[in-house]
Motif scaffolding. Structure first.
Motif, PDB file in Angstrom:
ATOM      1  N   LEU A 273      -9.127   3.763  13.543  1.00  0.00           N
ATOM      2  CA  LEU A 273      -9.292   2.655  13.542  1.00  0.00           C
ATOM      3  C   LEU A 273      -9.199   1.424  12.934  1.00  0.00           C
ATOM      4  N   THR A 274      -9.804   2.700  12.020  1.00  0.00           N
ATOM      5  CA  THR A 274     -11.336   1.950  11.530  1.00  0.00           C
ATOM      6  C   THR A 274     -10.478   1.936   9.636  1.00  0.00           C
ATOM      7  N   SER A 275      -9.872   3.469   9.444  1.00  0.00           N
ATOM      8  CA  SER A 275      -9.609   4.093   8.542  1.00  0.00           C
ATOM      9  C   SER A 275      -7.240   3.700   8.649  1.00  0.00           C
ATOM     10  N   MET A 276      -7.212   2.837   9.630  1.00  0.00           N
ATOM     11  CA  MET A 276      -5.716   2.353   9.608  1.00  0.00           C
ATOM     12  C   MET A 276      -6.247   0.735   9.622  1.00  0.00           C
ATOM     13  N   PHE A 277      -6.998  -0.077  10.039  1.00  0.00           N
ATOM     14  CA  PHE A 277      -7.239  -1.165   9.231  1.00  0.00           C
ATOM     15  C   PHE A 277      -7.494  -1.474   8.412  1.00  0.00           C
ATOM     16  N   THR A 278      -8.195  -0.951   7.170  1.00  0.00           N
ATOM     17  CA  THR A 278      -8.115  -0.951   6.235  1.00  0.00           C
ATOM     18  C   THR A 278      -7.598  -1.869   5.260  1.00  0.00           C
ATOM     19  N   ASP A 279      -6.345  -1.311   4.989  1.00  0.00           N
ATOM     20  CA  ASP A 279      -5.694  -2.454   4.314  1.00  0.00           C
ATOM     21  C   ASP A 279      -5.052  -3.427   5.175  1.00  0.00           C
ATOM     22  N   ILE A 280      -4.676  -3.283   6.427  1.00  0.00           N
ATOM     23  CA  ILE A 280      -3.698  -3.737   7.779  1.00  0.00           C
ATOM     24  C   ILE A 280      -2.907  -5.030   6.549  1.00  0.00           C
ATOM     25  N   SER A 281      -3.687  -6.016   6.751  1.00  0.00           N
ATOM     26  CA  SER A 281      -3.223  -7.441   5.977  1.00  0.00           C
ATOM     27  C   SER A 281      -2.299  -7.263   4.850  1.00  0.00           C
ATOM     28  N   ARG A 282      -2.931  -6.556   3.870  1.00  0.00           N
ATOM     29  CA  ARG A 282      -1.392  -6.114   2.302  1.00  0.00           C
ATOM     30  C   ARG A 282      -0.212  -5.243   3.027  1.00  0.00           C
ATOM     31  N   GLU A 283      -0.555  -4.953   4.027  1.00  0.00           N
ATOM     32  CA  GLU A 283       0.055  -3.596   4.909  1.00  0.00           C
ATOM     33  C   GLU A 283       1.326  -5.102   5.339  1.00  0.00           C
ATOM     34  N   ALA A 284       0.911  -5.922   6.367  1.00  0.00           N
ATOM     35  CA  ALA A 284       1.726  -5.882   7.182  1.00  0.00           C
ATOM     36  C   ALA A 284       2.491  -7.133   5.926  1.00  0.00           C
ATOM     37  N   GLY A 285       1.767  -7.659   5.036  1.00  0.00           N
ATOM     38  CA  GLY A 285       2.196  -8.747   4.207  1.00  0.00           C
ATOM     39  C   GLY A 285       3.342  -7.797   3.514  1.00  0.00           C
ATOM     40  N   ASP A 286       3.559  -6.675   3.126  1.00  0.00           N
ATOM     41  CA  ASP A 286       4.577  -5.868   2.235  1.00  0.00           C
ATOM     42  C   ASP A 286       6.022  -5.356   3.696  1.00  0.00           C
ATOM     43  N   ASN A 287       6.074  -5.377   5.004  1.00  0.00           N
ATOM     44  CA  ASN A 287       6.282  -5.369   5.803  1.00  0.00           C
ATOM     45  C   ASN A 287       6.586  -6.633   6.466  1.00  0.00           C
ATOM     46  N   HIS A 288       6.628  -7.811   6.231  1.00  0.00           N
ATOM     47  CA  HIS A 288       6.921  -9.199   6.273  1.00  0.00           C
ATOM     48  C   HIS A 288       6.701  -8.935   7.721  1.00  0.00           C
ATOM     49  N   GLN A 289       5.527  -9.015   8.130  1.00  0.00           N
ATOM     50  CA  GLN A 289       5.505  -9.306   9.493  1.00  0.00           C
ATOM     51  C   GLN A 289       4.200  -9.601  10.198  1.00  0.00           C
ATOM     52  N   GLN A 290       3.968 -10.264  11.174  1.00  0.00           N
ATOM     53  CA  GLN A 290       1.977 -10.758  11.379  1.00  0.00           C
ATOM     54  C   GLN A 290       1.126  -9.897  11.294  1.00  0.00           C
ATOM     55  N   VAL A 291       0.236  -9.715  11.144  1.00  0.00           N
ATOM     56  CA  VAL A 291      -0.906  -8.468  11.120  1.00  0.00           C
ATOM     57  C   VAL A 291      -1.451  -8.724  12.264  1.00  0.00           C
TER      58      VAL A 291
END
Length: 721
Positions: free
Chosen positions: A149-167
């Motif tokens: 979870l720590t590794s996956m949530f590190t850049d979760i905000s940027r990845e959510a923006g790239d995929n055009h979905q909510q965090v």
């Protein structure tokens, strides 16, 4: 005599050195493999170590799959094969020491490890060692979930923006992936406890029957994580208007539909394994549990064979064991007689190969096609291979539909005309060595049919006592509901004609009948039915002969080599020309199917070759043994149509008369276990064995955990069917 012992001790030195060297190598590899588990969930492993390993092991023969097999599969299979050699050497050394070493020279060590620390609760009776390992395993799961979870949530905000979905949706998706990966850890350990001839379990002093609850714990954890994994993705797809993705079967990568089928199969097994359902409708639990085949196949289709390398070792060893059991089950065994006791209890006596050796508390799985062709039931072996060189016995108490049908078949008036009963077996399975004789005293506490594991122990101690070897004092506390069940105590001693002095063993028996106030008038009647010889029946023997561990190690090694050779050829000349190790062109499902098929074929080739080789060597010996067997059934005239006679106590007056002085029967009361244990556990090294209902085990465990005796060793017998 002294010089012979000195020579024997000197000759053992090279073997002991070899055993120690193998043990150190196994521990070194095992510790390295454990380290992999703890770093497996970290960024360091996935971004640096694993890519480097995959790059260096990348080849046209195995691709990325080769590196994963090297990291996750090879160490365990190497340890399993090496453990077979270790167990072979230890068994030979243990057999020699047990025959030539007295108890006075052997002090039990580290008894505190098995002392119960948890008595009541959903886990049952848990020893200190079990609690420590369980804590470590739960720590591994917690650490892995935190790391993922720590590794996956590190850049979760940027990845959510790239995929055009909510965090929150991205977090839900990643959380589903994380719990699925943690579920894989539980799945990786799921099949070890149910591998009956497991060198890995025996290496750590465990047996399959005593480890079943570890399988249950791992299954609960795995299906909890996998259910959470599935729910997270269903919620994610539903919130993103992509619910149709649940039916998607991807050409490359994860196949959602396959994962759904695997999860539904797992849930069906999970629900039917609930204790109340399993006890009341055992057949439903038994047949539903065969869905594990569907679960594993679609799990592999879901994640791909390369990712399956994480769970491959445990399932690979289980497949070898399962196929060997299938080969053994095809042979009908020679049933000599059935001894029918009051209280709906029957003793089955089989002809045994003289080369077959087993230790006390071993079990054997039995199938009677006349009752059910699919059902196999485990029973404790009550005979001693030291005392009964050509006979193996089990005792079956009518406590369910299958056992009741068997008792009716043997005891009814229509069974008079039955001169043969077809029986198949799997086993025996049991510990590599036992050390009951190392204690100053053994206290055995049984409830009902739970006495059956103790019969073999007492028989074995009787043999040692008659060989002038030191044996402990033995106190047997047996609790029965009805007075008819007390006749099971008759099975403690060998039948008449056996040259055993029962006075040589310091044995005291206390029987408690809780529901009745006096003996039953039918208590003295025991019937014995002898069966005719069938040339197709064979003595009970080890599936791989007397050197079973060496043959098992050879099967593990050769089958995996065959698998690597075949997969290497298929990959090099079929998959690589299409995919070029990109893992993006060749479909995942056909690749997974090819790997699964050749895994099974490789195991079948190696195991069948070993089985056929051993069968050729033992067939001639078994035929001579059957022909030379002095069976009472053969000695009778064929005009005797009943094939059954009553075995009154007077016919065996000598052993039973001697046995009565050891027995003290109490009617209408229960034993005061706390008082009995406190009186017999002072100032001595005591082993306490309990076999019976769950409440009895918990009561004895609570007493033993109170710490009133320092040198007390507690053991709960797992199988008392």
């Amino acid at each position: 005599m002294g010089s012979m012992k000195e020579i024997s001790a000197i000759s053992e030195v090279p073997r002991r050195i070899m055993i120690a060297a193998i043990w150190l190598l196994i521990m070194f590899v095992s510790l390295g493999y454990m380290m992999i588990w703890f770093v497996n969930s970290t960024n360091l492993f996935y971004t640096q170590w694993l890519p480097e390993i995959l790059h260096k092991t990348d080849s046209t023969y195995f691709g990325s799959q080769g590196g994963r097999m090297l990291v996750f599969a090879f160490p365990v299979l190497f340890v399993a094969a090496l453990s077979c050699l270790y167990l072979h050497l230890v068994t030979k050394l243990s057999d020699h020491n047990d025959r030539n070493t007295n108890r006075k020279n052997l002090k039990p060590r580290l008894a505190w490890r098995k002392r119960p620390v948890l008595v009541k609760g959903p886990l049952g009776v848990v020893s200190l060692t079990e609690l420590l390992f369980l804590t470590m395993f739960m720590g591994l799961l917690s650490w892995s979930l935190y790391s993922y979870l720590t590794s996956m949530f590190t850049d979760i905000s940027r990845e959510a923006g790239d995929n055009h979905q909510q965090v929150w949706k991205s977090k839900l998706e990643m959380s589903g992936l994380a719990v699925g990966l943690v579920g894989n850890i539980c799945l990786a350990f799921l099949f070890y406890p149910v591998t009956r001839s497991s060198s890995v379990l025996q290496l750590f002093g465990l047996t399959s029957e005593s480890s079943i609850r570890y399988h249950i714990w791992a299954a609960h954890l795995a299906l909890t994580f996998f259910t959470a994994h599935g729910l997270c993705y269903i919620l994610f797809w539903a919130s993103s208007d992509q619910i149709s993705l649940i039916l998607k079967w991807s050409k490359i990568g994860f196949s959602n539909l396959a994962g759904g089928v695997a999860l539904l199969s797992g849930l069906a097994m999970w629900v039917t394994s609930i204790p109340s359902i399993r006890r009341k409708i055992f057949e439903l639990f038994f047949y539903t549990h065969h869905l594990y085949i569907l679960f594993v196949v679609f799990y592999v289709f879901h994640v791909g064979f390369s990712s399956t390398c994480l769970i491959l070792p445990g399932f690979y060893l289980f497949l070898i064991d399962r196929y060997l059991r299938f080969l053994q089950s095809q042979q009908r065994v020679r049933l000599l007689s059935a001894r029918i006791l009051p209280g709906e209890t029957v003793e089955l006596n089989f002809l045994k190969s003289q080369e077959l050796n087993y230790n006390p508390t071993s079990i054997m799985f039995v199938n009677v096609p006349g009752i059910s062709k699919l059902q196999w039931h485990p029973f404790s072996i009550t005979s001693s291979c030291e005392m009964d060189h050509q006979k193996l016995s089990i005792v079956i108490k009518s406590e369910g539909r299958w056992s009741s049908e068997l008792y009716k078949k043997l005891s009814s008036s229509s069974s008079i005309s039955m001169d043969r009963l077809e029986v198949s077996i799997e086993g025996p399975y049991g510990p590599v060595s036992t050390h009951f004789h190392r204690r100053d005293m053994l206290i055995m506490i049984s409830g009902g049919s739970g006495i059956t594991p103790f019969i073999s122990i007492i028989r074995d101690l009787l043999f040692r006592a008659n060989e002038s070897l030191d044996t402990p004092r033995v106190l047997l506390i047996s609790v029965f509901r009805k007075s008819l069940d007390v006749t099971m105590l008759d099975l403690l001693l060998p039948v008449s004609g056996t040259s055993i002095d029962i006075h040589s063993l310091k044995l005291q028996v206390q029987a408690y009948v809780t529901k009745e106030q006096g003996p039953s008038p039918d208590q003295n009647l025991i019937q014995t039915k002898w069966f005719k010889l069938d040339p197709l029946d064979a003595p009970v023997s080890a599936i791989l002969g007397p050197s079973s561990w060496l043959w098992l190690g050879a099967i593990i090694t050769s089958s995996f080599i065959i698998f690597l050779i075949v997969i290497g050829i298929v990959t090099r000349y079929h998959i690589y020309p299409i995919d070029h190790n990109s893992d993006m062109i060749y479909p995942s499902a056909p690749r997974a199917a090819v790997n699964m098929i050749f895994t099974c074929i490789s195991i079948a080739i190696a195991a069948t070759a070993a089985f056929v080789w051993n069968k050729k060597n033992k067939d001639s010996k078994e035929m001579r043994q059957i022909q030379n067997r002095d069976s009472p059934a053969e000695a009778r005239t064929m005009s005797d149509s009943s094939w059954i006679y009553s075995d009154e106590r007077e016919l065996e007056s000598l052993p039973h008369h001697s046995f009565l002085q050891f027995t003290e029967v109490h009617y209408g009361e229960r034993p005061d276990l706390k008082k009995i244990l406190s009186e017999n556990c002072k100032g001595t090294s005591v082993g306490v064995l309990v076999s019976g209902p769950k409440k009895m085990k918990q009561e004895v465990a609570a007493i033993c955990s109170s710490g009133f005796a320092e040198n007390l060793h507690f053991k709960s017998m797992s199988f008392n069917w």
